[in-house]
Design an enzyme around this catalytic site. Sequence first.
Site, PDB file in Angstrom:
ATOM      1  N   ASP A 137       0.832  -1.190   0.000  1.00 32.24           N
ATOM      2  CA  ASP A 137       0.000   0.000   0.000  1.00 32.24           C
ATOM      3  C   ASP A 137       0.876   1.253   0.000  1.00 32.24           C
ATOM      4  O   ASP A 137       2.032   1.223   0.451  1.00 32.24           O
ATOM      5  CB  ASP A 137      -0.895   0.037   1.236  1.00 32.24           C
ATOM      6  CG  ASP A 137      -1.897  -1.103   1.274  1.00 32.24           C
ATOM      7  OD1 ASP A 137      -2.179  -1.658   0.188  1.00 32.24           O
ATOM      8  OD2 ASP A 137      -2.382  -1.429   2.363  1.00 32.24           O
ATOM      9  N   ARG A 138       0.308   2.341  -0.459  1.00 29.07           N
ATOM     10  CA  ARG A 138       1.049   3.600  -0.526  1.00 29.07           C
ATOM     11  C   ARG A 138       1.676   3.974   0.820  1.00 29.07           C
ATOM     12  O   ARG A 138       2.829   4.387   0.896  1.00 29.07           O
ATOM     13  CB  ARG A 138       0.117   4.726  -0.990  1.00 29.07           C
ATOM     14  CG  ARG A 138       0.789   6.094  -1.074  1.00 29.07           C
ATOM     15  CD  ARG A 138      -0.193   7.161  -1.496  1.00 29.07           C
ATOM     16  NE  ARG A 138       0.461   8.443  -1.640  1.00 29.07           N
ATOM     17  CZ  ARG A 138      -0.159   9.559  -1.995  1.00 29.07           C
ATOM     18  NH1 ARG A 138      -1.457   9.538  -2.237  1.00 29.07           N
ATOM     19  NH2 ARG A 138       0.507  10.694  -2.110  1.00 29.07           N
TER      20      ARG A 138
END
Length: 324
Positions: A137-138
């Site tokens: 995930d970012r």
Amino acid sequence: MSTTFEVPDDSAGARLDVFLTSVLGGHSRSNIQKLIKDGHVQVDGRAAKANQSMKTGQTVAVDLPEPVDPVPQAEALPLPIVYQDKDLIVIDKPAGMVVHPAAGHASGTLVNALLHHVDDLSGIGGEKRPGIVHRLDRGTSGLMVVAKNDAAHEELSRQFHDREVEKEYIALVWGEVQAGRRIDAPIGRDPNNRKKMSAKARRSREAVTRIVKAQKFGVVLTLANIAIHTGRTHQIRVHLSEIGHPIVGDPLYGGVHRRVPGDLRAVTHLQRPFLHAARLAFTHPTENRRMEFESPLPADLQQVLDELTEQIHGDRMFDPRVRG
């Protein structure tokens, strides 16, 4: 690029999204609805809604974003390289970096950086995801492996699919979590919020998470090592939230608390979820040797952990490299 239309008599009564789909060539209705939702459409100078009815003579202004090059461009972005050879590259992804180009993230991604640092990435992932066999995930930092040729891509993808890759994360969660706990709950897209995943979705896929070891900060927080046996989107974040122990600093799954006691104030410094991919182990795709990599906590997470430890446990420091 801005375009303006005047609503003719024969379009009176039509929905705004239907009207714009008919007058704007090359745009699907879903694309038009997204433009409206994102504020790129005004009717008589006011914010618009997709379902509003058109009236003869109204002025509809559309601000069309510049088209994005479908092929990612190389960018000289910092990229912490842990290991590389002719077949693969292992990187320590910084938090805040998106893995591959997508809507709203056409540049500044891991793929853009890889294209600058590596000349011969695998093309199997498609033009927008060359070499990518798994994602983070970012807001998650830590270890990723990327294929540099198609044969390596195929073999690494097989290992992920067959669950031969070991992935271990360090997370700080709310409450007391017991070591050895197994969370087996299928995950799918949340029907009420497309940005979220859910363990209650109708269409879901198997997901298994295990708490390897846990170190407690009283009854308030737990520093845990977490192994995942599947790799679903947001898996750890969803599973920990589902059992009532969301990851500290995760706004999407209930991990941000507005009011915290003074000795926990360090958690308010977090700008992202306290989640780090700390260990990655797999078999080399062509040399058939087991490879294992570890990554220490990045500075932002380590600082929060140090402050919490000092406040709650004095001089007794916790080791974030929790191993079971």
